[in-house]
Design a protein around this motif. Structure first.
Motif, PDB file in Angstrom:
ATOM      1  N   THR A  43       0.843  -1.187   0.000  1.00  0.00           N
ATOM      2  CA  THR A  43       0.000   0.000   0.000  1.00  0.00           C
ATOM      3  C   THR A  43       0.884   1.243   0.000  1.00  0.00           C
ATOM      4  OG1 THR A  43      -1.697  -1.172   1.264  1.00  0.00           O
ATOM      5  CG2 THR A  43      -1.857   1.228   1.197  1.00  0.00           C
ATOM      6  N   CYS A  44       0.692   2.104  -0.990  1.00  0.00           N
ATOM      7  CA  CYS A  44       1.477   3.333  -1.109  1.00  0.00           C
ATOM      8  C   CYS A  44       1.116   4.291   0.020  1.00  0.00           C
ATOM      9  CB  CYS A  44       1.209   3.983  -2.467  1.00  0.00           C
ATOM     10  SG  CYS A  44       2.051   5.551  -2.697  1.00  0.00           S
ATOM     11  N   SER A  45       2.139   4.800   0.685  1.00  0.00           N
ATOM     12  CA  SER A  45       1.881   5.718   1.803  1.00  0.00           C
ATOM     13  C   SER A  45       1.545   7.121   1.304  1.00  0.00           C
ATOM     14  CB  SER A  45       3.099   5.767   2.731  1.00  0.00           C
ATOM     15  OG  SER A  45       4.238   6.185   2.016  1.00  0.00           O
ATOM     16  N   SER A  46       1.802   7.386   0.032  1.00  0.00           N
ATOM     17  CA  SER A  46       1.530   8.715  -0.517  1.00  0.00           C
ATOM     18  C   SER A  46       0.085   8.849  -1.012  1.00  0.00           C
ATOM     19  CB  SER A  46       2.484   9.011  -1.671  1.00  0.00           C
ATOM     20  OG  SER A  46       3.815   9.040  -1.211  1.00  0.00           O
ATOM     21  N   CYS A  47      -0.403   7.841  -1.762  1.00  0.00           N
ATOM     22  CA  CYS A  47      -1.732   7.958  -2.359  1.00  0.00           C
ATOM     23  C   CYS A  47      -2.668   6.822  -1.965  1.00  0.00           C
ATOM     24  CB  CYS A  47      -1.615   8.023  -3.877  1.00  0.00           C
ATOM     25  SG  CYS A  47      -1.086   6.481  -4.646  1.00  0.00           S
ATOM     26  N   GLY A  48      -2.163   5.802  -1.310  1.00  0.00           N
ATOM     27  CA  GLY A  48      -3.020   4.703  -0.878  1.00  0.00           C
ATOM     28  C   GLY A  48      -3.245   3.626  -1.922  1.00  0.00           C
ATOM     29  N   HIS A  49      -2.583   3.739  -3.059  1.00  0.00           N
ATOM     30  CA  HIS A  49      -2.728   2.744  -4.123  1.00  0.00           C
ATOM     31  C   HIS A  49      -2.219   1.375  -3.658  1.00  0.00           C
ATOM     32  CE1 HIS A  49      -2.841   1.091  -8.149  1.00  0.00           C
ATOM     33  NE2 HIS A  49      -1.588   0.716  -8.053  1.00  0.00           N
ATOM     34  N   GLN A  50      -2.995   0.336  -3.970  1.00  0.00           N
ATOM     35  CA  GLN A  50      -2.602  -1.014  -3.560  1.00  0.00           C
ATOM     36  C   GLN A  50      -2.319  -1.892  -4.767  1.00  0.00           C
ATOM     37  OE1 GLN A  50      -5.840  -2.359  -0.996  1.00  0.00           O
ATOM     38  NE2 GLN A  50      -4.691  -1.638   0.768  1.00  0.00           N
ATOM     39  N   GLY A  68       8.839   2.368  -6.191  1.00  0.00           N
ATOM     40  CA  GLY A  68       8.123   3.363  -6.973  1.00  0.00           C
ATOM     41  C   GLY A  68       6.653   3.003  -7.069  1.00  0.00           C
ATOM     42  N   CYS A  69       5.792   4.029  -7.110  1.00  0.00           N
ATOM     43  CA  CYS A  69       4.351   3.802  -7.216  1.00  0.00           C
ATOM     44  C   CYS A  69       3.867   4.200  -8.609  1.00  0.00           C
ATOM     45  CB  CYS A  69       3.637   4.618  -6.146  1.00  0.00           C
ATOM     46  SG  CYS A  69       1.835   4.564  -6.291  1.00  0.00           S
ATOM     47  N   PRO A  70       3.145   3.301  -9.312  1.00  0.00           N
ATOM     48  CA  PRO A  70       2.663   3.600 -10.664  1.00  0.00           C
ATOM     49  C   PRO A  70       1.485   4.571 -10.667  1.00  0.00           C
ATOM     50  CG  PRO A  70       1.838   1.483  -9.968  1.00  0.00           C
ATOM     51  CD  PRO A  70       2.794   1.955  -8.887  1.00  0.00           C
ATOM     52  N   ALA A  71       0.805   4.700  -9.544  1.00  0.00           N
ATOM     53  CA  ALA A  71      -0.374   5.562  -9.469  1.00  0.00           C
ATOM     54  C   ALA A  71      -0.008   7.034  -9.277  1.00  0.00           C
ATOM     55  CB  ALA A  71      -1.288   5.094  -8.348  1.00  0.00           C
ATOM     56  N   CYS A  72       0.897   7.320  -8.344  1.00  0.00           N
ATOM     57  CA  CYS A  72       1.257   8.709  -8.068  1.00  0.00           C
ATOM     58  C   CYS A  72       2.647   9.053  -8.602  1.00  0.00           C
ATOM     59  CB  CYS A  72       1.156   9.005  -6.569  1.00  0.00           C
ATOM     60  SG  CYS A  72       2.336   8.111  -5.548  1.00  0.00           S
TER      61      CYS A  72
HETATM   62 ZN   LIG Z   1       1.199   6.210  -4.789  1.00  0.00          ZN
END
Ligand SMILES: [Zn+2]
Length: 67
Positions: free
Chosen positions: A18-25, A48-52
């Motif tokens: 779970t991304c701590s920046s945007c919550g993307h899982q 790295g997060c693909p969502a944010c």
């Molecule tokens: Zn994110």
């Protein structure tokens, strides 16, 4: 009899980040497919997060029922 690769994939998909920046899982399988050890539960990894688009901390959670 299922192959070893399928077994590793199934286990990797059970690890949710779970991304701590945007919550993307997403599952750990999606970022490389390497298994976590059980001791990784509750820890955080920096990926790295693909969502944010940010590289930040992701909480690691074990969810064997999620497919
Ligand atoms: Zn994110």
């Amino acid at each position: 009899m299922p192959g070893r690769a399928a077994e590793i994939e199934a286990e990797s998909r059970s690890w949710i980040l779970t991304c701590s920046s945007c919550g993307h899982q997403r599952s750990y399988w999606e970022i490389g497919g390497v298994r976590f050890k059980a001791a990784s539960a509750g820890k955080k990894v920096r990926v790295g997060c693909p969502a944010c688009g940010r590289k930040g901390m992701h909480a690691v959670e074990w969810r064997p029922s999620e497919r």
